[in-house]
Design a protein around this motif. Structure first.
Motif, mmCIF file in Angstrom:
data_model
loop_
_atom_site.group_PDB
_atom_site.id
_atom_site.type_symbol
_atom_site.label_atom_id
_atom_site.label_comp_id
_atom_site.label_asym_id
_atom_site.label_seq_id
_atom_site.Cartn_x
_atom_site.Cartn_y
_atom_site.Cartn_z
ATOM 1 N N PRO A 271 1.004 -1.191 -0.108
ATOM 2 C CA PRO A 271 0.369 -0.221 -0.083
ATOM 3 C C PRO A 271 0.610 0.808 -0.037
ATOM 4 O O PRO A 271 1.812 1.474 0.731
ATOM 5 C CB PRO A 271 -0.657 -0.015 1.372
ATOM 6 C CG PRO A 271 -0.937 -1.654 1.687
ATOM 7 C CD PRO A 271 0.498 -2.368 1.182
ATOM 8 N N GLY A 272 0.426 2.199 -0.848
ATOM 9 C CA GLY A 272 1.102 3.079 -0.936
ATOM 10 C C GLY A 272 2.726 3.184 -1.822
ATOM 11 O O GLY A 272 3.263 4.214 -2.387
ATOM 12 N N ASP A 273 2.588 2.379 -2.757
ATOM 13 C CA ASP A 273 3.621 1.962 -3.826
ATOM 14 C C ASP A 273 3.022 3.262 -5.227
ATOM 15 O O ASP A 273 1.863 3.102 -5.625
ATOM 16 C CB ASP A 273 4.318 0.910 -4.496
ATOM 17 C CG ASP A 273 5.101 0.304 -3.055
ATOM 18 O OD1 ASP A 273 5.321 0.140 -2.159
ATOM 19 O OD2 ASP A 273 5.306 -1.386 -3.173
ATOM 20 N N VAL A 274 4.078 3.662 -5.856
ATOM 21 C CA VAL A 274 3.028 4.554 -6.545
ATOM 22 C C VAL A 274 3.732 3.856 -8.807
ATOM 23 O O VAL A 274 4.950 3.613 -8.430
ATOM 24 C CB VAL A 274 3.627 6.273 -7.117
ATOM 25 C CG1 VAL A 274 3.658 7.137 -7.851
ATOM 26 C CG2 VAL A 274 3.283 6.504 -5.143
ATOM 27 N N ILE A 275 2.832 4.262 -9.087
ATOM 28 C CA ILE A 275 3.619 3.309 -11.303
ATOM 29 C C ILE A 275 3.384 4.698 -11.559
ATOM 30 O O ILE A 275 2.376 4.986 -11.746
ATOM 31 C CB ILE A 275 2.696 2.153 -10.993
ATOM 32 C CG1 ILE A 275 2.684 1.014 -10.077
ATOM 33 C CG2 ILE A 275 3.515 1.860 -12.815
ATOM 34 C CD1 ILE A 275 1.488 0.091 -10.396
ATOM 35 N N LEU A 276 4.023 5.000 -12.069
ATOM 36 C CA LEU A 276 4.223 6.380 -12.991
ATOM 37 C C LEU A 276 4.118 5.444 -14.302
ATOM 38 O O LEU A 276 5.208 4.889 -14.853
ATOM 39 C CB LEU A 276 5.118 7.523 -13.355
ATOM 40 C CG LEU A 276 5.190 8.753 -12.057
ATOM 41 C CD1 LEU A 276 5.387 7.945 -10.751
ATOM 42 C CD2 LEU A 276 6.729 9.672 -12.534
ATOM 43 N N THR A 277 3.424 5.589 -15.088
ATOM 44 C CA THR A 277 2.819 4.645 -16.557
ATOM 45 C C THR A 277 3.223 5.385 -17.525
ATOM 46 O O THR A 277 3.142 5.034 -18.736
ATOM 47 C CB THR A 277 1.192 4.759 -16.554
ATOM 48 O OG1 THR A 277 0.397 6.116 -16.474
ATOM 49 C CG2 THR A 277 0.915 3.510 -15.440
ATOM 50 N N GLY A 278 4.021 6.327 -17.512
ATOM 51 C CA GLY A 278 4.655 7.023 -18.955
ATOM 52 C C GLY A 278 4.277 8.183 -19.716
ATOM 53 O O GLY A 278 3.409 8.400 -19.041
ATOM 54 N N THR A 279 4.865 8.609 -20.344
ATOM 55 C CA THR A 279 4.209 10.504 -20.708
ATOM 56 C C THR A 279 3.804 9.900 -22.315
ATOM 57 O O THR A 279 5.078 9.234 -23.069
ATOM 58 C CB THR A 279 5.782 11.685 -20.926
ATOM 59 O OG1 THR A 279 4.682 12.529 -20.665
ATOM 60 C CG2 THR A 279 5.842 10.944 -21.864
ATOM 61 N N PRO A 280 3.281 10.812 -22.776
ATOM 62 C CA PRO A 280 2.730 11.096 -24.151
ATOM 63 C C PRO A 280 3.854 11.744 -24.805
ATOM 64 O O PRO A 280 4.921 12.498 -24.584
ATOM 65 C CB PRO A 280 1.552 11.797 -24.354
ATOM 66 C CG PRO A 280 1.492 12.704 -22.738
ATOM 67 C CD PRO A 280 2.488 11.897 -21.625
ATOM 68 N N PRO A 281 3.513 12.414 -26.769
ATOM 69 C CA PRO A 281 5.028 13.269 -26.666
ATOM 70 C C PRO A 281 4.701 14.745 -26.679
ATOM 71 O O PRO A 281 3.623 14.524 -25.757
ATOM 72 C CB PRO A 281 3.927 12.396 -28.133
ATOM 73 C CG PRO A 281 3.052 12.656 -27.978
ATOM 74 C CD PRO A 281 2.852 11.840 -27.211
ATOM 75 N N GLY A 282 5.735 15.114 -26.982
ATOM 76 C CA GLY A 282 6.853 16.504 -26.882
ATOM 77 C C GLY A 282 6.956 16.781 -25.696
ATOM 78 O O GLY A 282 7.530 18.175 -25.900
ATOM 79 N N VAL A 283 7.897 15.808 -25.374
ATOM 80 C CA VAL A 283 9.106 16.337 -24.408
ATOM 81 C C VAL A 283 10.040 16.799 -24.716
ATOM 82 O O VAL A 283 9.635 17.177 -26.871
ATOM 83 C CB VAL A 283 9.642 14.424 -23.930
ATOM 84 C CG1 VAL A 283 8.763 13.937 -22.937
ATOM 85 C CG2 VAL A 283 10.432 14.219 -24.938
ATOM 86 N N GLY A 284 10.561 17.618 -24.257
ATOM 87 C CA GLY A 284 11.908 18.423 -24.891
ATOM 88 C C GLY A 284 12.978 18.359 -25.680
ATOM 89 O O GLY A 284 13.464 18.494 -26.650
#
Length: 314
Positions: A271-284
């Motif tokens: 409990p409390g673990d975090v999953i960042l699921t990725g990013t869309p286009p447009g990064v610098g």
């Protein structure tokens, strides 16, 4: 255009630091501080951009951290539901400091190349298996905290992401059972030092992703039953008011259930673990020429139904 007229108005109000109150029955759990309170407290955000109900004042037996709250499962969630239904005093937004909805999780799991349109942007094939890396919990800051440019990097970039928060312990979780292990969702900014990610440290991603302040989260943990479809949400990033990323979570290659099933083969989720699921286009880094964050920039990451986080670069 990603934002409707109503959302453009919301953005303008946010930029003016005027927080609109939008009544809501959604469960939006927050961690916050206030001058008259000792230490962090748990609360309910009264709608996207609203004030805060102090859950610890409603029931002093509740824990004061989100991780402990999630560990107790349905018992604490039922208290929060009662608080949401009651006519309780609301602390004005201007009187509270929002912390990240989860602090000091056991792990922060991240997923690379998980948007089909982001893969197309780089002219690379869509992955056949999830690409997994991590951040350290020390990178987490609040939804309106500053992002600090480290002197060790000259190529700091933005990435708006949907974050999943785990609510129930599990290992070897089947995809069909995965949502039972999810507490809810929040907005994440996966700040990335591209020089360290792409050229240094043997091209392993970890160090470039985990400088202090490189994981703003918030503003609220929106429970899964309050989100119509986490895989059909508009997602955008603005730098100094200009839209630089604009997509939809329906572009995710591996959905929440698949990611939980895949990662839980290797590690136990808590409990409390975090999953960042990725990013869309447009990064610098993939712009021509590349564009990186500089001192004084303001980054806004926004996801439909979840809210907006605003981080000044210093």
């Amino acid at each position: 255009m990603l934002v409707s007229g109503r959302r453009r108005l919301l953005t303008a109000l946010l930029q003016a630091q005027k927080w609109p109150f939008q009544p809501s029955r959604d469960m939006r759990l927050v961690q916050f501080q206030a001058p008259h309170l000792v230490g962090p407290h748990l609360g309910l955000e009264t709608g996207n951009g609203g004030g805060v109900i102090n859950l610890n004042a409603f029931d002093p037996t509740l824990p004061k951290t989100m991780t402990q709250f999630l560990e107790q499962g349905e018992a604490t969630l039922s208290v929060a539901r009662r608080a949401l239904a009651a006519q309780l005093p609301v602390l004005p937004r201007s009187e509270v400091t929002f912390l990240a909805p989860v602090t000091r999780p056991d792990k922060v799991v991240c997923v690379g190349m998980n948007y089909a349109d982001h893969c197309k942007e780089q002219n690379v094939p869509v992955p056949k298996e999830p690409i997994i890396f991590s951040k350290f919990a020390s990178s987490i800051v609040g939804p309106y905290d500053e992002v600090v440019l480290p002197p060790e990097s000259q190529e700091v970039d933005w990435e708006a992401e949907l974050a999943v928060v785990i609510g129930k312990k599990g290992k070897h979780i089947k995809a069909t059972d995965a949502m039972a292990h999810v507490a809810g969702f929040t907005v994440a900014h996966d700040v990335s030092a591209r020089d360290w990610q792409m050229r240094r440290n043997g091209k392993q991603w970890l160090l470039g992703k985990t400088f202090d302040t490189f994981c703003p989260l918030g503003p609220a943990l929106v429970t899964k039953d309050s989100v119509a479809d986490p895989h059909n949400l508009k997602i955008c990033c603005r730098v100094n008011g200009e839209v630089v990323q604009s997509s939809n979570t329906n572009q995710m290659v591996f959905k929440t259930e698949d990611l939980i099933a895949w990662v839980s083969q290797f590690v136990t989720f808590y409990p409390g673990d975090v999953i960042l699921t990725g990013t869309p286009p447009g990064v610098g880094v993939f712009r021509k020429p590349p564009v990186f964050l500089k001192k004084g920039d303001e980054v806004q990451c926004e996801i439909e139904e979840l809210g907006v986080i605003i981080n000044k670069v210093v």
